[in-house]
Design an enzyme around this catalytic site. Structure first.
Site, PDB file in Angstrom:
ATOM      1  CG  HIS A  94      33.699  39.184  38.594  1.00 60.18           C
ATOM      2  ND1 HIS A  94      34.512  39.831  37.693  1.00 60.18           N
ATOM      3  CD2 HIS A  94      34.054  39.665  39.817  1.00 60.18           C
ATOM      4  CE1 HIS A  94      35.317  40.656  38.326  1.00 60.18           C
ATOM      5  NE2 HIS A  94      35.058  40.594  39.617  1.00 60.18           N
ATOM      6  CD  GLN A 130      35.736  39.850  43.550  1.00 63.52           C
ATOM      7  OE1 GLN A 130      36.296  40.332  42.581  1.00 63.52           O
ATOM      8  NE2 GLN A 130      35.437  38.560  43.597  1.00 63.52           N
ATOM      9  CG  ASP A 170      38.758  42.299  32.186  1.00 60.28           C
ATOM     10  OD1 ASP A 170      39.863  42.827  32.419  1.00 60.28           O
ATOM     11  OD2 ASP A 170      38.125  41.646  33.036  1.00 60.28           O
ATOM     12  CG  ASN A 216      39.356  46.261  38.435  1.00 58.20           C
ATOM     13  OD1 ASN A 216      38.384  46.276  39.188  1.00 58.20           O
ATOM     14  ND2 ASN A 216      40.202  45.242  38.404  1.00 58.20           N
ATOM     15  CG  HIS A 217      37.693  42.579  36.276  1.00 61.51           C
ATOM     16  ND1 HIS A 217      38.609  41.836  35.595  1.00 61.51           N
ATOM     17  CD2 HIS A 217      38.020  42.479  37.582  1.00 61.51           C
ATOM     18  CE1 HIS A 217      39.448  41.278  36.456  1.00 61.51           C
ATOM     19  NE2 HIS A 217      39.112  41.665  37.678  1.00 61.51           N
ATOM     20  CG  ASP A 243      33.511  42.936  42.851  1.00 62.68           C
ATOM     21  OD1 ASP A 243      34.535  43.007  42.170  1.00 62.68           O
ATOM     22  OD2 ASP A 243      33.214  43.801  43.705  1.00 62.68           O
ATOM     23  CG  ASP A 273      35.299  44.387  38.706  1.00 69.11           C
ATOM     24  OD1 ASP A 273      35.586  45.251  37.845  1.00 69.11           O
ATOM     25  OD2 ASP A 273      36.154  43.855  39.448  1.00 69.11           O
ATOM     26  CG  HIS A 302      35.166  48.379  41.237  1.00 66.18           C
ATOM     27  ND1 HIS A 302      34.318  47.322  41.436  1.00 66.18           N
ATOM     28  CD2 HIS A 302      36.357  47.825  40.952  1.00 66.18           C
ATOM     29  CE1 HIS A 302      34.960  46.192  41.256  1.00 66.18           C
ATOM     30  NE2 HIS A 302      36.212  46.465  40.969  1.00 66.18           N
ATOM     31  NE  ARG A 320      41.952  35.228  44.024  1.00 67.18           N
ATOM     32  CZ  ARG A 320      41.790  36.490  43.670  1.00 67.18           C
ATOM     33  NH1 ARG A 320      42.382  37.439  44.339  1.00 67.18           N
ATOM     34  NH2 ARG A 320      41.023  36.806  42.670  1.00 67.18           N
ATOM     35  CG  HIS A 367      38.466  46.507  43.626  1.00 65.29           C
ATOM     36  ND1 HIS A 367      38.724  45.828  42.462  1.00 65.29           N
ATOM     37  CD2 HIS A 367      39.664  46.965  44.054  1.00 65.29           C
ATOM     38  CE1 HIS A 367      40.021  45.881  42.201  1.00 65.29           C
ATOM     39  NE2 HIS A 367      40.614  46.553  43.153  1.00 65.29           N
ATOM     40  NE  ARG A 391      46.119  35.819  42.128  1.00 68.54           N
ATOM     41  CZ  ARG A 391      45.388  36.918  41.983  1.00 68.54           C
ATOM     42  NH1 ARG A 391      45.563  37.935  42.787  1.00 68.54           N
ATOM     43  NH2 ARG A 391      44.470  36.986  41.037  1.00 68.54           N
ATOM     44  NE  ARG A 416      40.981  36.212  37.699  1.00 63.73           N
ATOM     45  CZ  ARG A 416      41.340  37.331  38.318  1.00 63.73           C
ATOM     46  NH1 ARG A 416      42.607  37.718  38.318  1.00 63.73           N
ATOM     47  NH2 ARG A 416      40.452  38.057  38.933  1.00 63.73           N
TER      48      ARG A 416
HETATM   49  P1  ATP Z   1      38.514  42.428  41.203  1.00 65.24           P
HETATM   50  O1  ATP Z   1      37.739  41.350  40.572  1.00 65.24           O
HETATM   51  O2  ATP Z   1      38.105  42.697  42.592  1.00 65.24           O
HETATM   52  O3  ATP Z   1      38.677  43.662  40.403  1.00 65.24           O
HETATM   53  P2  ATP Z   1      41.151  41.961  40.392  1.00 65.24           P
HETATM   54  O4  ATP Z   1      41.056  41.000  39.271  1.00 65.24           O
HETATM   55  O5  ATP Z   1      41.463  43.359  40.086  1.00 65.24           O
HETATM   56  O6  ATP Z   1      39.936  41.795  41.355  1.00 65.24           O
HETATM   57  P3  ATP Z   1      42.781  40.130  41.603  1.00 65.24           P
HETATM   58  O7  ATP Z   1      41.720  39.106  41.556  1.00 65.24           O
HETATM   59  O8  ATP Z   1      43.692  40.188  42.770  1.00 65.24           O
HETATM   60  O9  ATP Z   1      42.197  41.557  41.412  1.00 65.24           O
HETATM   61  O10 ATP Z   1      43.626  39.972  40.282  1.00 65.24           O
HETATM   62  C1  ATP Z   1      44.555  40.897  39.871  1.00 65.24           C
HETATM   63  C2  ATP Z   1      45.494  40.169  38.971  1.00 65.24           C
HETATM   64  O11 ATP Z   1      44.784  39.677  37.845  1.00 65.24           O
HETATM   65  C3  ATP Z   1      46.557  41.048  38.402  1.00 65.24           C
HETATM   66  O12 ATP Z   1      47.617  41.150  39.308  1.00 65.24           O
HETATM   67  C4  ATP Z   1      46.917  40.306  37.138  1.00 65.24           C
HETATM   68  O13 ATP Z   1      47.887  39.313  37.424  1.00 65.24           O
HETATM   69  C5  ATP Z   1      45.640  39.606  36.733  1.00 65.24           C
HETATM   70  N1  ATP Z   1      44.971  40.270  35.610  1.00 65.24           N
HETATM   71  C6  ATP Z   1      44.043  41.231  35.652  1.00 65.24           C
HETATM   72  N2  ATP Z   1      43.651  41.592  34.431  1.00 65.24           N
HETATM   73  C7  ATP Z   1      44.353  40.828  33.565  1.00 65.24           C
HETATM   74  C8  ATP Z   1      44.391  40.705  32.153  1.00 65.24           C
HETATM   75  N3  ATP Z   1      43.623  41.459  31.373  1.00 65.24           N
HETATM   76  N4  ATP Z   1      45.220  39.804  31.629  1.00 65.24           N
HETATM   77  C9  ATP Z   1      46.006  39.040  32.414  1.00 65.24           C
HETATM   78  N5  ATP Z   1      46.008  39.103  33.742  1.00 65.24           N
HETATM   79  C10 ATP Z   1      45.198  39.985  34.318  1.00 65.24           C
HETATM   80 ZN    ZN Z   2      37.637  44.995  40.793  1.00 67.99          ZN
END
Ligand code: ATP
Ligand code: ZN
Length: 490
Positions: free
Chosen positions: A18, A225, A95, A91-92, A16, A59, A190, A316, A223, A320, A351
């Site tokens: 990032h 974190q 993006d 998962n990121h 992570d 990530d 992850h 957050r 994941h 949220r 974020r």
């Molecule tokens: P990690 O960094 O551990 O993978 P994560 O981003 O998957 O964490 P969270 O930080 O809880 O997990 O965030 C998830 C939330 O981020 C989702 O529920 C969604 O609202 C938002 N999100 C993730 N990707 C996108 C995106 N591409 N566009 C808009 N919102 C997003």
């Molecule tokens: Zn993640």
């Protein structure tokens, strides 16, 4: 392996990251300091006769505008310079498009592994499931897993042609094929560490993996974190995770004798965190490699576009759960661009806060780092009402799906899960009239468990709309965006 011989193996790991290729304002983290630390740990291991593998649990993408704007080129090139061996796909990583991920793999020069990501059409794996490292006559196999929630948690456009299978099920079939040929079997995952399998609405993680799949020696995860200062040992499998952002480098010392893997020690080593006494001198070569990227980023990003008279809340633990001034600001910026009736955003897309003082392009990039599109959808009043009934009552409470809105006043009835009153711009909703709503493509396409809707795209990027809106305001007052109870549940 050779019978009767004791092998020493040190696994160094991060997760992570990032976008944190450069150190922060307080001189914490950064790849240059990480490089020095890892060099030192390699030397120590050599003195002790241990082999070393350096792993990252995914990530690497998203979180710092200077990195995001360059598709994390500095991050991957820095990791290449440090000498990473393998990375799990997070998962990121989605993006970005698959094409960008392949480009990133070239910059990185080390393999990205994931056993549970398939091409929908060819049915083949998109990444290698595993790699095997031969350390003398010791065979170490490292396989990758990615959270199967990825299509719900990233831009649907980037995963449209992919199928994410259940990670634990995938491991159940894969591990028996890898185990016989491996002296040490490592899952680089992850999928998250959820203590005692309490994963809630998220997909199962490392603990479930360890409990359900026999034969994994070590799980190096990411994941969730959270730092695991002590390894979690489940069903004989060691689980570790090193927090986030390169704040720590994890160090696992193993000894292997006659096929038996024993944990000798485990440590998370801080990378210039504020309250740690020992400071690490950044590696000059890595710093010199990364500085031009940092400067290029700063030049475009540290340009002032406005001023904040107080905090616009994007933290957050607040955004949220409740309406915030920043949620209102973002939803308004989206609405105004489309001259729409309603603005909407998922709070998880936000974020960071905007802090009092100068607002720069960097600030906006921290708030909205995904670079997703904002789209418009047209619905009748009746459809809008049903849409919001779903949003208010069906989505996971306290998650990124929590809605931030603009230009609506909704009163909903907890008992019946119905909306009692719905106003748009202060006027009662007309069920037969058409309304235009601006919203992120991410949720319009069904992300975060929103109802998928038909939408139109114009190429508008979220951060650009927020930037434009802030820049267009003569004197922005946070009181104009104060929470006003847009959605009341009674
Ligand atoms: P990690 O960094 O551990 O993978 P994560 O981003 O998957 O964490 P969270 O930080 O809880 O997990 O965030 C998830 C939330 O981020 C989702 O529920 C969604 O609202 C938002 N999100 C993730 N990707 C996108 C995106 N591409 N566009 C808009 N919102 C997003
Ligand atoms: Zn993640």
């Amino acid at each position: 392996y050779t019978k009767g011989k004791t092998y020493k193996l040190t696994i160094l790991h991060t997760n992570d990251h990032h976008g944190r290729f450069w150190s922060n304002r307080d001189g914490e983290v950064g790849l240059a300091a990480r490089a020095t630390l890892i060099k030192q740990l390699r030397e120590e291991a050599k003195t002790n006769g241990a082999s070393v593998l350096l792993l990252d649990a995914g990530d690497v993408n998203t979180g710092v505008p200077q990195s995001d704007m360059l598709d994390a080129e500095p991050d991957f090139k820095g990791m290449n310079a440090i000498g990473y061996d393998v990375m799990a796909v997070g998962n990121h990583e989605f993006d970005k498009t698959l094409k960008t991920i392949y480009q990133q793999r070239k910059w990185a020069g080390f393999p990205f592994v994931s056993a549970n990501i398939y091409d929908k059409w060819t049915k083949k794996r998109v990444f290698p499931s595993h790699v095997t490292k031969k350390l003398g006559d010791l065979k170490v196999t490292i396989f990758g897993l990615t959270t199967e929630d990825t299509p719900l948690k990233s831009n649907p456009k980037n995963t449209a042609d992919l199928k994410f299978t259940k990670s634990v099920e995938e491991a159940k079939t894969l591990v028996p094929t890898l185990r016989p040929n491996a002296d040490v079997l490592i899952a680089l995952t992850h999928v998250g560490h959820y203590p005692d399998e309490k994963h809630g609405a998220d997909a199962p993680g490392d603990v479930t993996l360890a409990r359900q799949v026999k034969g994994i020696d070590l799980i190096v995860g990411g994941h969730t974190q959270k730092p695991l200062f002590e390894p979690d040992i489940q069903n004989g499998t060691i689980i570790v995770q090193a927090y986030e952002w390169g704040k720590y480098v994890g160090k696992v010392d193993l000894e292997i004798l006659d096929g038996k893997v024993t944990l000798k020690s485990y440590k998370l080593i801080p990378v210039n965190l504020k309250d740690t006494a020992e400071k690490i001198k950044p590696d000059e070569k890595v710093e010199a490699l990364l500085r031009p990227y940092k400067e290029r980023g700063d030049k475009t990003l540290l340009v002032q576009i406005g001023n904040a008279d107080s905090e616009y809340i994007g933290r957050r633990d607040v955004v949220r759960f409740q309406e915030t001034n920043l949620g209102n600001l973002v939803a308004r910026a989206y609405r105004e661009k489309f001259k729409a009736d309603i603005g909407l955003t998922n709070s998880g897309g936000i974020r960071d806060s905007i802090y009092p003082g100068k607002i720069t392009i960097e600030t906006v990039g921290m708030v909205l780092p995904f670079g997703g599109e904002v789209v418009s959808t047209e619905m009748t009043g009746k459809e809008i009402k049903e849409f919001f009934e779903h949003v208010i009552f069906k989505l996971t409470p306290g998650s990124g799906s929590f809605a931030q809105t603009n230009n609506v006043d909704i009163v909903a009835d907890k008992k019946t899960s119905k909306i009692k009153s719905f106003k748009v711009g202060g006027v009662d909703l007309d069920e037969s009239k058409k309304y235009l709503m601006a919203l992120p493509e991410f949720i319009a396409a069904g992300g975060d468990k929103y109802p998928a809707v038909k939408f139109r795209k114009f190429g508008y990027v979220d951060a650009d709309l927020l930037k434009e809106f802030i820049a267009s305001q003569k004197e922005m007052k946070s009181s104009d965006f104060a929470p006003r109870g847009s959605i009341k549940i009674e």
